[in-house]
Each structure stands twice: as C-alpha cells, then as structure tokens.
Write a protein that holds these residues in place. Structure first.
Motif, PDB file in Angstrom:
ATOM      1  N   VAL A   1      98.867  19.225  42.574  1.00  5.04           N
ATOM      2  CA  VAL A   1      98.085  20.396  42.957  1.00  5.04           C
ATOM      3  C   VAL A   1      98.713  20.985  44.209  1.00  5.04           C
ATOM      4  N   GLN A   2      98.974  22.268  44.163  1.00  9.07           N
ATOM      5  CA  GLN A   2      99.621  22.928  45.302  1.00  9.07           C
ATOM      6  C   GLN A   2      98.653  23.081  46.464  1.00  9.07           C
ATOM      7  N   VAL A   3      99.097  22.650  47.662  1.00  7.53           N
ATOM      8  CA  VAL A   3      98.317  22.806  48.893  1.00  7.53           C
ATOM      9  C   VAL A   3      99.276  23.285  49.984  1.00  7.53           C
ATOM     10  N   PRO A   4      98.740  23.806  51.096  1.00  5.65           N
ATOM     11  CA  PRO A   4      99.630  24.301  52.154  1.00  5.65           C
ATOM     12  C   PRO A   4     100.604  23.255  52.689  1.00  5.65           C
ATOM     13  N   ARG A   5     100.271  21.971  52.570  1.00  5.49           N
ATOM     14  CA  ARG A   5     101.160  20.914  53.046  1.00  5.49           C
ATOM     15  C   ARG A   5     102.098  20.393  51.948  1.00  5.49           C
ATOM     16  N   GLY A   6     102.308  21.180  50.906  1.00  2.00           N
ATOM     17  CA  GLY A   6     103.196  20.772  49.826  1.00  2.00           C
ATOM     18  C   GLY A   6     102.437  20.629  48.527  1.00  2.00           C
ATOM     19  N   SER A   7     102.384  19.430  47.986  1.00  2.00           N
ATOM     20  CA  SER A   7     101.609  19.176  46.783  1.00  2.00           C
ATOM     21  C   SER A   7     100.867  17.860  46.930  1.00  2.00           C
ATOM     22  N   ALA A   8      99.683  17.816  46.323  1.00  2.00           N
ATOM     23  CA  ALA A   8      98.871  16.602  46.321  1.00  2.00           C
ATOM     24  C   ALA A   8      98.959  15.971  44.943  1.00  2.00           C
ATOM     25  N   LEU A   9      98.834  14.657  44.874  1.00  2.00           N
ATOM     26  CA  LEU A   9      98.866  13.928  43.617  1.00  2.00           C
ATOM     27  C   LEU A   9      97.446  13.520  43.262  1.00  2.00           C
ATOM     28  N   LEU A  10      96.841  14.242  42.326  1.00  2.00           N
ATOM     29  CA  LEU A  10      95.440  14.017  41.978  1.00  2.00           C
ATOM     30  C   LEU A  10      95.260  14.019  40.469  1.00  2.00           C
ATOM     31  N   ASP A  11      94.327  13.208  40.001  1.00  2.00           N
ATOM     32  CA  ASP A  11      93.935  13.227  38.596  1.00  2.00           C
ATOM     33  C   ASP A  11      92.699  14.127  38.461  1.00  2.00           C
TER      34      ASP A  11
ATOM     35  N   THR B   1      96.754   8.302  52.436  1.00  2.00           N
ATOM     36  CA  THR B   1      96.446   6.954  51.956  1.00  2.00           C
ATOM     37  C   THR B   1      96.443   6.914  50.433  1.00  2.00           C
ATOM     38  N   PRO B   2      97.248   6.057  49.804  1.00  2.00           N
ATOM     39  CA  PRO B   2      97.228   5.962  48.338  1.00  2.00           C
ATOM     40  C   PRO B   2      95.911   5.356  47.850  1.00  2.00           C
ATOM     41  N   ILE B   3      95.306   5.990  46.830  1.00  2.00           N
ATOM     42  CA  ILE B   3      94.069   5.514  46.222  1.00  2.00           C
ATOM     43  C   ILE B   3      94.371   5.164  44.772  1.00  2.00           C
ATOM     44  N   LYS B   4      94.021   3.959  44.346  1.00  2.00           N
ATOM     45  CA  LYS B   4      94.326   3.524  42.986  1.00  2.00           C
ATOM     46  C   LYS B   4      93.482   4.294  41.978  1.00  2.00           C
ATOM     47  N   ASN B   5      94.119   4.756  40.917  1.00  2.00           N
ATOM     48  CA  ASN B   5      93.465   5.539  39.873  1.00  2.00           C
ATOM     49  C   ASN B   5      92.929   4.604  38.793  1.00  2.00           C
ATOM     50  N   SER B   6      91.622   4.569  38.615  1.00  2.00           N
ATOM     51  CA  SER B   6      91.006   3.658  37.647  1.00  2.00           C
ATOM     52  C   SER B   6      91.321   4.049  36.202  1.00  2.00           C
ATOM     53  N   LYS B   7      91.809   5.265  35.990  1.00  2.00           N
ATOM     54  CA  LYS B   7      92.150   5.704  34.628  1.00  2.00           C
ATOM     55  C   LYS B   7      93.519   5.174  34.171  1.00  2.00           C
ATOM     56  N   TYR B   8      94.300   4.666  35.115  1.00  2.00           N
ATOM     57  CA  TYR B   8      95.640   4.168  34.783  1.00  2.00           C
ATOM     58  C   TYR B   8      95.570   2.716  34.298  1.00  2.00           C
ATOM     59  N   PRO B   9      96.277   2.333  33.227  1.00  2.00           N
ATOM     60  CA  PRO B   9      97.197   3.156  32.430  1.00  2.00           C
ATOM     61  C   PRO B   9      96.599   3.692  31.134  1.00  2.00           C
ATOM     62  N   GLU B  10      95.340   3.324  30.839  1.00  2.00           N
ATOM     63  CA  GLU B  10      94.767   3.668  29.537  1.00  2.00           C
ATOM     64  C   GLU B  10      94.610   5.177  29.339  1.00  2.00           C
ATOM     65  N   LYS B  11      94.150   5.886  30.396  1.00  2.00           N
ATOM     66  CA  LYS B  11      93.830   7.304  30.229  1.00  2.00           C
ATOM     67  C   LYS B  11      94.630   8.224  31.148  1.00  2.00           C
ATOM     68  N   SER B  12      95.578   7.677  31.877  1.00  2.00           N
ATOM     69  CA  SER B  12      96.350   8.493  32.808  1.00  2.00           C
ATOM     70  C   SER B  12      97.715   7.863  33.069  1.00  2.00           C
ATOM     71  N   LYS B  13      98.692   8.710  33.341  1.00  2.00           N
ATOM     72  CA  LYS B  13     100.030   8.235  33.694  1.00  2.00           C
ATOM     73  C   LYS B  13     100.197   8.092  35.209  1.00  2.00           C
ATOM     74  N   ARG B  14      99.213   8.495  35.963  1.00  2.00           N
ATOM     75  CA  ARG B  14      99.310   8.469  37.422  1.00  2.00           C
ATOM     76  C   ARG B  14      98.555   7.262  37.974  1.00  2.00           C
ATOM     77  N   GLN B  15      99.266   6.316  38.573  1.00  2.00           N
ATOM     78  CA  GLN B  15      98.643   5.089  39.074  1.00  2.00           C
ATOM     79  C   GLN B  15      98.010   5.270  40.445  1.00  2.00           C
ATOM     80  N   TRP B  16      98.631   6.085  41.310  1.00  2.00           N
ATOM     81  CA  TRP B  16      98.153   6.260  42.676  1.00  2.00           C
ATOM     82  C   TRP B  16      97.898   7.735  42.954  1.00  2.00           C
ATOM     83  N   LEU B  17      96.845   8.017  43.695  1.00  2.00           N
ATOM     84  CA  LEU B  17      96.450   9.377  44.053  1.00  2.00           C
ATOM     85  C   LEU B  17      96.574   9.543  45.563  1.00  2.00           C
ATOM     86  N   VAL B  18      97.123  10.682  45.992  1.00  2.00           N
ATOM     87  CA  VAL B  18      97.375  10.890  47.419  1.00  2.00           C
ATOM     88  C   VAL B  18      96.989  12.312  47.798  1.00  2.00           C
ATOM     89  N   TRP B  19      96.280  12.447  48.927  1.00  2.00           N
ATOM     90  CA  TRP B  19      95.813  13.734  49.440  1.00  2.00           C
ATOM     91  C   TRP B  19      96.273  13.858  50.894  1.00  2.00           C
TER      92      TRP B  19
END
Length: 257
Positions: A58-68, A98-116
């Motif tokens: 997701v595009q943000v002023p500080r670059g991009s965030a990794l979010l599900d 801070t990396p946050i573990k994605n509970s949807k990984y790996p069954e429902k998502s390809k993204r293991q860690w979320l970062v904001w």
C-alpha cells in the motif's frame, strides 16, 4: 471475559471483542461458532479492503507498507487498560516498522509478515449507557499518518424478513448476499436501522459511510467505514486515506429499539 450490566442491558467482551450485547435477554450479536463468520466484531485499520492484487503493498508517504486485507491491527492483541462500573477500555500499541505475523499465512495469504512505517496507539472503549451501548475508538498517531478506519460488528438475525433501513432506502438481505465479498456500499450516511425480531439502531460519528456484508441468512455485518475500498483498484487504495491530526475519536452507538 469482562461484563457490564445496567438495567436490562448487558454486554460481554472477550480480549477486546464484543461477544454479547443483550436487552432483557435478547441477543443482538452473532455468536462465534454459528455459520457465517468466526468472529463477532473486529476493526479494519489502518486500511480497509484487500491488497493481494497489489502484491500486499500500500502506497504511503514513507514509501510502501506491507499489509494484508483490512490491515494489521486485527493481528495484534488487546490489553484491558481500564474497567470501571460502566466502562471497559482496551488498548493496542504499535511501534513503526515492527513486523507483525500474519495469521492468514500460509493457508490464505502469501505474506507472512506485515509492516507499517508509523507508530500509533489504538483504544477501544465500551460504555454502557441507560438505553444504549457506546463504542468509541481513539487513535493517537504520528501527525500526518495515513489511515482508514472501519468497524466490523456482526449481528444475529432471527427472522427471514430481516432488512436494513438507511434513510429512504430499504435494503433486503438478498441484496446484501448478492453483493458477495465486495460488500454492499451505503454511502454518506451515519444512521442505520437493522430490522429483525428486535430492531437495532446503529449510529456513527466520524466515519461517514457504511457497508453491509454477509454470506449467510442468520447473520449480517453492518460496518461503519471511513472509505469504501472497492471504489478504486487495489493499487490505488491509498486514495482513500485520511491523515492523522494527532488524537482523533470515532464512535458507534447501538440502540435497541
């Protein structure tokens, strides 16, 4: 489990999740384990909507965030920070990067860690008034942090004649079912009545819009939102951001009718 009672109103909250709201024994909240959804309420923050088609970026002023889908707040645990006679306050705090573990990984998502890339504190306050429940969200964030906010409660349906009244519009359960996973947009409105065996008026402050979602006939989610995410493609989701001014409050009230 924390509980509040006032006259004929009662509520139960489990780890920050509203699992029961009753008037004189009548339950308004969808019960976990019933068909439809595994939760009874949650929040969508700091984005609303899916991100998989945009590579979970997701595009943000500080670059991009990794979010599900619907952001990473729901992946964090609430802590109970206050309980008094008529109020419960729950809190989540996030440190930028801070990396946050994605509970949807790996069954429902390809993204293991979320970062904001922004820090914030998020409070969810329940206050039981004489005739209604107030749910207030307080966001204390870095100035100019981009965000969207959506509240995602699920309500129990007990009749096959349920409908949603939004201003002059009457929306059938069939219309909501037909909208599918995109949910049905109800724009520029701050009050909705859910008509069922017992009616429930749902009001909001600060959000601006609602959307409606269900995939079953025994439950419906009536969701106050700051932005309807399917108004844009996923790569343009940032167009729906508002920007923090420091501390901001949003409120939802549930009035049994």
């Amino acid at each position: 489990m924390s509980r509040l009672q006032k006259r004929d109103l009662s509520l139960s909250v489990e780890a920050g999740e509203l699992v029961s709201f009753q008037q004189a024994g009548h339950e308004f909240i969808h019960q976990k384990g019933n068909p439809g959804w595994r939760n009874s309420d949650t929040e969508m923050f700091p984005i609303i909507g899916p991100t998989n088609e945009a590579g979970f970026q997701v595009q943000v002023p500080r670059g991009s965030a990794l979010l599900d889908q619907h952001g990473h707040l729901r992946e964090m645990d609430y802590e109970l920070s206050q309980q008094v006679e008529d109020t419960l306050v729950y809190r989540k705090a996030y440190q930028a990067g801070t990396p946050i573990k994605n509970s949807k990984y790996p069954e429902k998502s390809k993204r293991q860690w979320l970062v904001w890339p922004y820090s914030f504190v998020f409070e969810k306050r329940f206050r039981l008034a004489e005739d209604h429940l107030e749910i207030t969200f307080v966001i204390d964030a870095e100035k100019d942090m981009p965000f969207m906010l959506g509240y995602h409660p699920a309500f129990l349906l007990t009749t096959d004649k349920s409908q949603v009244l939004a201003g002059d519009r009457s929306i059938s359960l069939e219309e909501v079912l037909a909208a599918g996973s995109r949910a049905l947009e109800v724009p520029e409105i701050s009050e909705i009545v859910l008509r069922d065996t017992r009616d429930l008026k749902i009001t909001s402050k600060g959000f601006g819009h609602f959307m409606l979602w269900t995939e079953v006939e025994n439950m419906i989610c009536v969701e106050p939102i700051s932005f309807y995410p399917y108004a844009v493609n996923q790569a343009s989701l940032h167009e729906g951001f508002q920007y923090s001014q420091g501390v901001q409050e949003f409120q939802v009230c549930l009035f049994p009718v």
